[in-house]
Design an enzyme around this catalytic site. Sequence first.
Site, PDB file in Angstrom:
ATOM      1  N   LYS A   1       0.815  -1.228   0.000  1.00 26.34           N
ATOM      2  CA  LYS A   1       0.000   0.000   0.000  1.00 26.34           C
ATOM      3  C   LYS A   1       0.845   1.272   0.000  1.00 26.34           C
ATOM      4  CE  LYS A   1      -2.744   0.558   3.637  1.00 26.34           C
ATOM      5  NZ  LYS A   1      -1.664   0.535   4.458  1.00 26.34           N
TER       6      LYS A   1
ATOM      7  N   THR B   1       3.958   1.539  -1.043  1.00 35.30           N
ATOM      8  CA  THR B   1       4.644   1.577  -2.334  1.00 35.30           C
ATOM      9  C   THR B   1       3.722   2.134  -3.408  1.00 35.30           C
ATOM     10  OG1 THR B   1       5.954  -0.343  -1.677  1.00 35.30           O
ATOM     11  CG2 THR B   1       5.908   0.192  -4.019  1.00 35.30           C
TER      12      THR B   1
ATOM     13  N   ARG C   1       2.738   8.362   7.007  1.00 40.52           N
ATOM     14  CA  ARG C   1       3.086   8.238   8.425  1.00 40.52           C
ATOM     15  C   ARG C   1       4.582   7.983   8.589  1.00 40.52           C
ATOM     16  NH1 ARG C   1      -0.372   3.439  10.613  1.00 40.52           N
ATOM     17  NH2 ARG C   1       0.101   2.636   8.547  1.00 40.52           N
TER      18      ARG C   1
ATOM     19  N   LYS D   1       8.202  -6.417  10.269  1.00 38.49           N
ATOM     20  CA  LYS D   1       7.609  -5.648   9.176  1.00 38.49           C
ATOM     21  C   LYS D   1       8.655  -4.981   8.290  1.00 38.49           C
ATOM     22  CE  LYS D   1       4.429  -1.809   8.246  1.00 38.49           C
ATOM     23  NZ  LYS D   1       3.601  -0.752   8.842  1.00 38.49           N
TER      24      LYS D   1
ATOM     25  N   ALA E   1      -3.006   1.633  13.537  1.00 39.83           N
ATOM     26  CA  ALA E   1      -4.329   1.630  12.907  1.00 39.83           C
ATOM     27  C   ALA E   1      -5.284   0.648  13.584  1.00 39.83           C
ATOM     28  CB  ALA E   1      -4.215   1.296  11.421  1.00 39.83           C
TER      29      ALA E   1
ATOM     30  N   PHE F   1      -3.285  -0.453   7.467  1.00 46.46           N
ATOM     31  CA  PHE F   1      -3.962  -1.743   7.290  1.00 46.46           C
ATOM     32  C   PHE F   1      -4.989  -1.668   6.149  1.00 46.46           C
ATOM     33  CE2 PHE F   1      -2.824  -2.331  11.976  1.00 46.46           C
ATOM     34  CZ  PHE F   1      -1.711  -3.092  11.679  1.00 46.46           C
TER      35      PHE F   1
ATOM     36  N   PHE G   1       2.762  -8.470  -9.117  1.00 44.10           N
ATOM     37  CA  PHE G   1       3.952  -9.199  -8.685  1.00 44.10           C
ATOM     38  C   PHE G   1       4.476 -10.011  -9.866  1.00 44.10           C
ATOM     39  CE2 PHE G   1       2.837  -7.773  -4.639  1.00 44.10           C
ATOM     40  CZ  PHE G   1       3.695  -8.240  -3.648  1.00 44.10           C
TER      41      PHE G   1
ATOM     42  N   TRP H   1       6.544  -0.966  -8.113  1.00 43.16           N
ATOM     43  CA  TRP H   1       7.784  -1.434  -7.497  1.00 43.16           C
ATOM     44  C   TRP H   1       8.896  -1.478  -8.543  1.00 43.16           C
ATOM     45  CZ3 TRP H   1      11.745  -4.834  -7.749  1.00 43.16           C
ATOM     46  CH2 TRP H   1      12.518  -5.015  -6.597  1.00 43.16           C
TER      47      TRP H   1
END
Length: 554
Positions: free
Chosen positions: A68, A70, A91, A102, A270, A298, A378, A406
């Site tokens: 998200k 990215t 954030r 993470k 979140a 999230f 992907f 990406w």
Amino acid sequence: MYKSDLEIAQEVTMKPITEIAKKLGLGEEDLELYGKYKAKVNPDVKVNRNGKVILVTAINPTPAGEGKTTVTVGLGQAFGQLGKNSIIALREPSFGPVMGIKGGAAGGGYSQVVPMEDLNLHFTGDIHAITTANNAISAIMDNHLHQGNELNIDQRRIVWKRCLDMNDRALRDITVGLGGHTNGIPREDGFNITVASEIMAVLCLSKDIEELKSKLKKMVVAYTFKRVPVTVGDLGCEGAVTLILRDAMKPNLVQTLEHTPALVHGGPFANIAHGCNSIIATNLGRKMADYVITEAGFGADLGAEKFLNIKTRSAGFSPSAVVVVATIRALKMHGGVNKKELTPENVEALKSGIENLAKHLDSISKFNVPYVVAINKFITDTDAEISFIEEWCKANNHPVELIEVWAKGGKGAINLAKTVLKRIEEADGAKTFKHLYELDESLEAKIEKIAVNIYGADGVEFTTTAKNQLRTFKKHGWDKLAVCMAKTPASLTDNPKIYGRPKGFKITVRELRPSIGAGFIVALTGDVMTMPGLPKVPAALRMDVVDGKAVGLF
């Protein structure tokens, strides 16, 4: 062999932050420089473009990844490539998850915010300031107990915890004040991770320093022996805490790999809080740019719901559009596929898993805001899988774009940016947006609306503890505040093991916690952790400095 995110970030030639600021109409007098590539910005800048806000959210996150942040960065870069005056608002990464499982939170591949190492480590010290402010309140309260307890605080009913921006399970429950009478009054205590501190939520929901002080003053820290709430204002330390946070209130300006401006400021959880960057940064972005691309933590059931019901109320704006991110890998997990078996083509699993996306699109539509589905590609995605999702979206009248941010940066989201612009042109959500509930409704009604409309639940069950708290909160006049649902991000239910789009379930609210300074009541469901632990093999074990350069960050 693919390069790591850190390797990609370290290869870019950053522009001086003064050049990035100049693109926004800012001069050096508007900046407080933190080295050559990052700066704090005076929120009272003279420009005022009244930019449109675009929210990026996602399906329920899975271990397969959704990307998200990215996508948020890539979309902002795409707006820049289209010649649009745009800015990204994110954030700040929490140190604990960076060291844990993470990793960083600055995007990935060729859609990153830089300097990546600074962002994921100490940055400009905002989170350190929040840690200090939080613990100053604890120290002042324990000193108050030691010096005679004039406020008659019941030490068994102190709800304010200390905090640390690190995953450290050993600090969840502790005892303080041991070692004799000179060391204070013995009592049970504990630590939250800093981003779960109410101060983080307060800072992110305050428009200026005066509102910050007013909100800090209202924070409930304990109860008296007669069960009367005790606040920071009662302790008399709101001024000192505001002083500690003075510089942390100023948004931070950095850049992406393609030199798109980015404001990175604040970072509440979140699940236990509202999961969005500060309104002071988002509103500053609206002043300086025509389009502000931001995100919420999230999935749409948590971050987006809170952005739309809590943040927009405090910030005074309405979003123009929403982008809902999904990946084929994550949708296959929602369709029942094990993480180790995601690579082989499996359209049948997608047919089941896509129901999770369907529910989030249904939820966003209840706010009367236009949306676009972004399929974050992907390398393992097959043509048949991509075709299935695109055809499903078209058959159900969901605008959709395949993106490759990406691998290609902003170029990989050009079509998404064009579709978002077209959707805003057709029906700007800022003109049609509506909240899911009104503040004057009861807490029970607000919680029920979220559970039924956003999660797809049949209803809500309140434990005896929660029912008693509802009566107490109404007596204190807290029942007209917003609701912040504390729920697992992994599922639409309160059980993290249930993927997809479950039906025939109820949400159980086991406890309610007042965040009066932040302006909401936290409704706890399931087992929500406010101090995470490190995994068996923490990401920190791969980090190092080699020849003066950071390695191992991701």
